[in-house]
Motif scaffolding. Sequence first.
Motif, PDB file in Angstrom:
ATOM      1  N   ILE A 172      68.627 -39.501  88.387  1.00 36.82           N
ATOM      2  CA  ILE A 172      68.900 -40.345  89.447  1.00 36.82           C
ATOM      3  C   ILE A 172      69.479 -41.848  89.043  1.00 36.82           C
ATOM      4  N   SER A 173      70.548 -42.091  89.739  1.00 40.41           N
ATOM      5  CA  SER A 173      71.330 -43.304  89.626  1.00 40.41           C
ATOM      6  C   SER A 173      71.049 -44.264  90.727  1.00 40.41           C
ATOM      7  N   SER A 174      70.445 -45.615  90.439  1.00 38.20           N
ATOM      8  CA  SER A 174      70.124 -46.267  91.551  1.00 38.20           C
ATOM      9  C   SER A 174      71.131 -47.839  91.507  1.00 38.20           C
ATOM     10  N   PHE A 175      71.060 -48.426  92.339  1.00 36.44           N
ATOM     11  CA  PHE A 175      71.906 -49.639  92.577  1.00 36.44           C
ATOM     12  C   PHE A 175      71.386 -50.876  93.456  1.00 36.44           C
ATOM     13  N   THR A 176      71.806 -51.865  93.322  1.00 34.11           N
ATOM     14  CA  THR A 176      71.422 -52.869  94.040  1.00 34.11           C
ATOM     15  C   THR A 176      72.579 -53.651  94.803  1.00 34.11           C
ATOM     16  N   GLU A 177      73.812 -53.719  93.926  1.00 31.59           N
ATOM     17  CA  GLU A 177      75.342 -54.186  94.244  1.00 31.59           C
ATOM     18  C   GLU A 177      76.294 -52.992  94.252  1.00 31.59           C
ATOM     19  N   PRO A 178      76.398 -52.542  95.340  1.00 29.72           N
ATOM     20  CA  PRO A 178      77.383 -51.301  95.477  1.00 29.72           C
ATOM     21  C   PRO A 178      78.827 -51.959  95.372  1.00 29.72           C
ATOM     22  N   LEU A 179      79.152 -53.122  95.523  1.00 27.81           N
ATOM     23  CA  LEU A 179      80.520 -53.815  95.042  1.00 27.81           C
ATOM     24  C   LEU A 179      81.019 -53.289  93.546  1.00 27.81           C
ATOM     25  N   ALA A 180      79.961 -53.156  92.844  1.00 29.19           N
ATOM     26  CA  ALA A 180      80.369 -52.938  91.382  1.00 29.19           C
ATOM     27  C   ALA A 180      81.112 -51.734  91.261  1.00 29.19           C
ATOM     28  N   TYR A 181      81.221 -50.625  92.259  1.00 25.48           N
ATOM     29  CA  TYR A 181      81.702 -49.495  92.262  1.00 25.48           C
ATOM     30  C   TYR A 181      83.065 -49.516  92.536  1.00 25.48           C
ATOM     31  N   GLY A 182      83.512 -50.788  92.874  1.00 28.80           N
ATOM     32  CA  GLY A 182      85.042 -51.140  93.271  1.00 28.80           C
ATOM     33  C   GLY A 182      85.741 -51.142  91.826  1.00 28.80           C
ATOM     34  N   LEU A 183      85.135 -51.594  90.938  1.00 28.06           N
ATOM     35  CA  LEU A 183      85.645 -51.811  89.472  1.00 28.06           C
ATOM     36  C   LEU A 183      84.995 -50.575  88.573  1.00 28.06           C
ATOM     37  N   LEU A 184      83.800 -50.284  88.598  1.00 30.13           N
ATOM     38  CA  LEU A 184      82.970 -49.522  87.638  1.00 30.13           C
ATOM     39  C   LEU A 184      83.363 -48.074  87.683  1.00 30.13           C
ATOM     40  N   LYS A 185      83.202 -47.191  86.777  1.00 33.55           N
ATOM     41  CA  LYS A 185      82.783 -45.912  86.712  1.00 33.55           C
ATOM     42  C   LYS A 185      81.870 -45.624  87.970  1.00 33.55           C
ATOM     43  N   ASN A 186      82.120 -44.499  88.958  1.00 30.19           N
ATOM     44  CA  ASN A 186      80.830 -44.430  89.824  1.00 30.19           C
ATOM     45  C   ASN A 186      79.896 -43.328  89.305  1.00 30.19           C
ATOM     46  N   PRO A 187      78.657 -43.585  89.755  1.00 31.27           N
ATOM     47  CA  PRO A 187      77.629 -42.517  89.140  1.00 31.27           C
ATOM     48  C   PRO A 187      77.887 -41.062  89.203  1.00 31.27           C
ATOM     49  N   GLY A 188      78.740 -40.730  90.190  1.00 32.87           N
ATOM     50  CA  GLY A 188      79.074 -39.272  90.201  1.00 32.87           C
ATOM     51  C   GLY A 188      80.023 -38.802  89.015  1.00 32.87           C
ATOM     52  N   ALA A 231      75.338 -56.915  76.293  1.00 31.37           N
ATOM     53  CA  ALA A 231      75.951 -55.825  76.987  1.00 31.37           C
ATOM     54  C   ALA A 231      76.762 -56.386  78.253  1.00 31.37           C
ATOM     55  N   PRO A 232      77.875 -55.764  78.436  1.00 31.85           N
ATOM     56  CA  PRO A 232      78.429 -56.261  79.827  1.00 31.85           C
ATOM     57  C   PRO A 232      77.798 -56.499  80.967  1.00 31.85           C
ATOM     58  N   THR A 233      78.246 -57.185  81.920  1.00 35.42           N
ATOM     59  CA  THR A 233      77.501 -57.415  83.061  1.00 35.42           C
ATOM     60  C   THR A 233      78.577 -57.478  84.326  1.00 35.42           C
ATOM     61  N   ALA A 279      89.476 -61.628  83.549  1.00 42.64           N
ATOM     62  CA  ALA A 279      88.669 -61.445  82.442  1.00 42.64           C
ATOM     63  C   ALA A 279      88.684 -59.889  82.109  1.00 42.64           C
ATOM     64  N   GLU A 280      88.592 -59.721  80.785  1.00 36.74           N
ATOM     65  CA  GLU A 280      88.846 -58.294  80.281  1.00 36.74           C
ATOM     66  C   GLU A 280      87.437 -57.386  80.462  1.00 36.74           C
ATOM     67  N   LEU A 281      87.566 -56.203  80.910  1.00 42.06           N
ATOM     68  CA  LEU A 281      86.450 -55.393  80.828  1.00 42.06           C
ATOM     69  C   LEU A 281      86.359 -54.140  80.271  1.00 42.06           C
ATOM     70  N   PRO A 282      85.459 -53.668  79.341  1.00 38.43           N
ATOM     71  CA  PRO A 282      85.777 -52.539  78.505  1.00 38.43           C
ATOM     72  C   PRO A 282      86.280 -51.362  79.154  1.00 38.43           C
ATOM     73  N   GLY A 283      87.305 -50.773  78.736  1.00 36.73           N
ATOM     74  CA  GLY A 283      87.991 -49.503  79.334  1.00 36.73           C
ATOM     75  C   GLY A 283      86.862 -48.341  79.735  1.00 36.73           C
ATOM     76  N   GLU A 284      86.152 -48.116  78.773  1.00 33.75           N
ATOM     77  CA  GLU A 284      85.185 -46.795  79.230  1.00 33.75           C
ATOM     78  C   GLU A 284      84.328 -47.108  80.091  1.00 33.75           C
ATOM     79  N   LEU A 285      84.105 -48.534  80.750  1.00 32.68           N
ATOM     80  CA  LEU A 285      83.441 -48.622  81.917  1.00 32.68           C
ATOM     81  C   LEU A 285      84.012 -48.703  83.237  1.00 32.68           C
ATOM     82  N   GLN A 286      85.321 -48.819  83.021  1.00 30.05           N
ATOM     83  CA  GLN A 286      86.199 -49.151  84.177  1.00 30.05           C
ATOM     84  C   GLN A 286      86.270 -47.754  85.075  1.00 30.05           C
ATOM     85  N   GLY A 287      86.316 -47.827  86.438  1.00 29.73           N
ATOM     86  CA  GLY A 287      86.843 -46.519  87.303  1.00 29.73           C
ATOM     87  C   GLY A 287      87.790 -46.840  88.109  1.00 29.73           C
ATOM     88  N   LYS A 288      88.306 -45.829  88.897  1.00 26.93           N
ATOM     89  CA  LYS A 288      89.404 -46.148  89.738  1.00 26.93           C
ATOM     90  C   LYS A 288      89.129 -46.799  90.904  1.00 26.93           C
TER      91      LYS A 288
END
Lengths: 444, 131, 485
Positions: A236-252, A379-381, C38-47
């Motif tokens: 189960i992947s949870s979040f409080t800030e959905p905006l993050a998934y505009g940048l980060l890999k999504n939980p799926g 760790a990255p934030t 700012a830079e972000l580690p590649g393995e964390l980035q999504g599309k």
Amino acid sequence: MRYLPHTDEEIGAMLEVVGRKSLEELFCSVPEGCRYQGTMDLPAPLNEWSLTDHFGELAEAMQVNHKYQVLIGAGSYQHHIPVTIGALMGRSEFLTAYTPYQPEMAQGTLQGIFEYQTLVARLLGMDVANASMYDGASALAEALLMGLRIEKKKTKVAVSRAIHPHYREVAATYLRPTNYELIELPVDKDGRTDLTGLADIEGLAAVAIQSPNFFGVIEDLTSLGQTIHDSGALFISSFTEPLAYGLLKNPGECGADIVCGEGQSFGMSRSFGGAALGMFACRDQFTRNMPGRLVGETVDLEGKRGFVLTLSTREQHIRREKATSNICSNQGICTLTAAMYMSSLGGSGLRELAKLNYDKAEYFKAQLKKNGAKLAYAAPTFNEFVVEFEKDFQPIYAKLQQKKIVAGLALGKYYPELAGKYLFCVTETTAKKVMDLVAGEVKS
Amino acid sequence: MKELNELVFGKGLRYSNDHEWVSESGSTRKVGVSDYAQDQMGDIVYVELPEVGATFEKGEEFGTLESVKAVSELYMPIGGEVVAVNEDLGDSPELINQDPYNNWIIEIKPANLSELDDLLASDAYRELLKG
Amino acid sequence: MKKTPGISGLIFDEPLLWEKGKAGRRGMSIPASDVPAAELPGELQGKGPDFPDLSEIDVVRHYTRLSQWNYGVDSGMYPLGSCTMKYNPKINEKLAVTPELATAHPMLADDVVQGNLQLMYELQQYLAAITGLPGVSLQPAAGAHGELTGMLIFAAYHRDRQSKRTKILIPDTAHGTNPASAALCGYKPVPIKSGPNGILKVQSIAEAMDEETAGIMITNPNTLGLFETNIREIAEIVHAKGGLVYGDGANMNAVMGVINAASCGVDVMHLNLHKTFSTPHGGGGPGAGPVCVTSELEKYLPVPRAVKDGDSYRLDFDRPSSVGRVHAFHGNFSVLIRAYCYIRTMGAANLKKASQLAVLNAAYIKEKMKGTLQLAYNRPCMHECVFSDALQVEDKITTLDMAKRLIDHGYHPPTIYFPLVVHGAIMIEPTETECKEDIDQFIEAVKLVVQEGRENPDLLRQAPVKAKLRRLDETLAARKPCLCG
């Protein structure tokens, strides 16, 4: 009274039809012992102008108000809300409509929810999303219960200590009357969930991780997900800030089976924590176990595309005590608001806004470090992070509040091991000069 | 809804009070629902099937039939082990509406054949429906 | 041909969001960055997700057109039984977005958010006054959430007494959320059949209640629109065996200022602010389901609670017996503001008048429609009345057909097929904000539909024909669910 249209004449005419002599007589089936004695102790009625004045007084009594920079996230975020959203959501056909049980006359609501479901599923990288739960906290509780329903023979669930403390409290509340066990997983020195002990826990139905977590730290969901699946539990992947998934890999993409979290960032003001928006999504194979309303596509008698509430047999009004949940409402207004926000932002806008939030936080972190503060976690934030200061921060905090800046959230109340440390959040609404001002105060 | 004289009754079957049927002969028996049951349910949209290998007692719930607006539990007419489930019902639950007797739901190895004696033959089931 | 409000109008078709737009369009402004990238580690980035890009006009037209396919309380009457679709005042909308109140972060220190805490405290006091139950929590986010909270309170109460209770009594007329909420707390619902006159018999409770039963969940007035006249005796029986009485307050609109829930023997009840207290339904929510309890049970209420200390307000976290948190923060605060506005606008006398007029409207409809539709129970009704389809069976017309044809005449249909104890149930709750001529017109529309059913039943079976779409294939939607575009 402007909400009560009946004139005395009309009341008289209607009483005659009903065969009663007075309004009191309408309640003849109410026994004396049940009756309200006297009148309800409520203040005298206020007309529109006096009520507005009263709200002016309540507004005055809010020392920290909209003119302040409140650098706190912790599940409730300050983002710019375009005025189009208020204008569109304020349309009474959306606002004063009922639940769309008569689909022919509710296609606005139904298509709106279908679009929301689709955007959320795409955002989170999942197959299907529901029409929303009350908030991120109850969504987490429901996700854990759903995990236990799917993994029928297992009786334990685990949650990371890095999940929002209030969310963990709500999960505990929901699980207390059951025979299920709720286990807490520790956080490592980098601010990430530590799963080294996971393999030793037998009978785990599901494990929940929040990312970005309460400390703003981005968890390594892919590797955590693998460990969780290896132990035979659902992820189960949870979040409080959905905006993050505009940048980060999504939980799926990271292997989540169920995703749940808070959508307030998408077009809703903080509003003292509610109304909120519980986003909830899962993999296709678990759809029939999912709680909450679902809108599906179909056709009408003439073959035209339309939308209806569907898979209702999971829900309480049909299944009653065997339902997937007791939930009846969804967060209708909030659901459409989020959809309007996501459509206004668009895919490219979401990526740009997420990156902007990230850049702002990275800048602030750098400035604070330059001026003598330390980051609690390596760790990255995303747009939140935990800071420790050389000296007691309280006097600086008080001084900044005088300057209309609320400098972070003191964590000792929520995590005794983090007493003296502060959780900061910056978004696209935080100007560089505000961050410079705070960093400057830290230096002195 | 069909009238009593419009209902179809299958051959070589025994019926339970809950409107399930069991085939009368064979080392394994097929289980399904009667025409009356499918007619009452309306369009069936989903069938919840048990796992192959599961064992249930007579009267125990082994699955459900879902229509758009209702759910109906399925109860074992006699006890036994599930040796097969009708996979076609996954994609096409409407098969039960079309032909509830040729479209069986589960196949079982009966635990106790004498339990069949408590079930109703065609005529007795018809009487039950009349009442 | 008699006149009803439903004629026809210009409705626009509108595709799905991702069927429009063009890459690069933007619908809202994003501030320019004033900080370095700012830079972000590649393995964390999504599309980033596959969202369409739309202009502001795209978005505005899209949702404007969608709204025009909807019907709301502002469009016309919603005679939905047990939903209390009353008028949603506009001043409440305006005040709910007062910036000082609406932008507040929920975790700020008490001393800097006194305005919000005062509003919460005062609303608690008002709801206590209205129900007669002094302990109030505003945290539950919906009626069902309030029911769950109530069940948690039952569980905590019995746990404290080391009393093992596994069952709960629930009338057969109860809303589905009742047994669902009870089940979430591990209680097995024991259904109680209502008597032939539509209300609970004291004997039924006496026979069912024992020391393994946590208590009873009772809706009063019940979902048939009838006052449970035996409620005090029922409460006594439940209390005598150590159980508690839960009141589902969904139908509170019938009895404000008329009954005192505490005097009825209720220990715990929830209110639906989106029903009785005029907050908008928004196509499905958000609502709010505050819970009101006796002083004995106050200690079990969710934590934190707004309290008053001298002249100032604060959040009380020191609640060791509390059932815990049920919401991430303080509940649906934006909904609470609206209910607060409504109560401050109405005052005690108008709230009571609202209940009286709600009951008058329902009684009037009952009187004028009996004979056209079969009245389910010939008893004084409260704010809603229930009919069955018995008089239409001969014409082979179903409740569903009548409901769909009402749409063509410009009305949202009443609640249908609930409660389950009435065949083809049609439950009508006009609320007090409907005036006499609008109600008369609604009654005429129903009579017209029944007449059409007799003379030209195809009009009903083919209905609706004037809405955006004809009847939708719900079977297909359930067999082959397509939940994502």
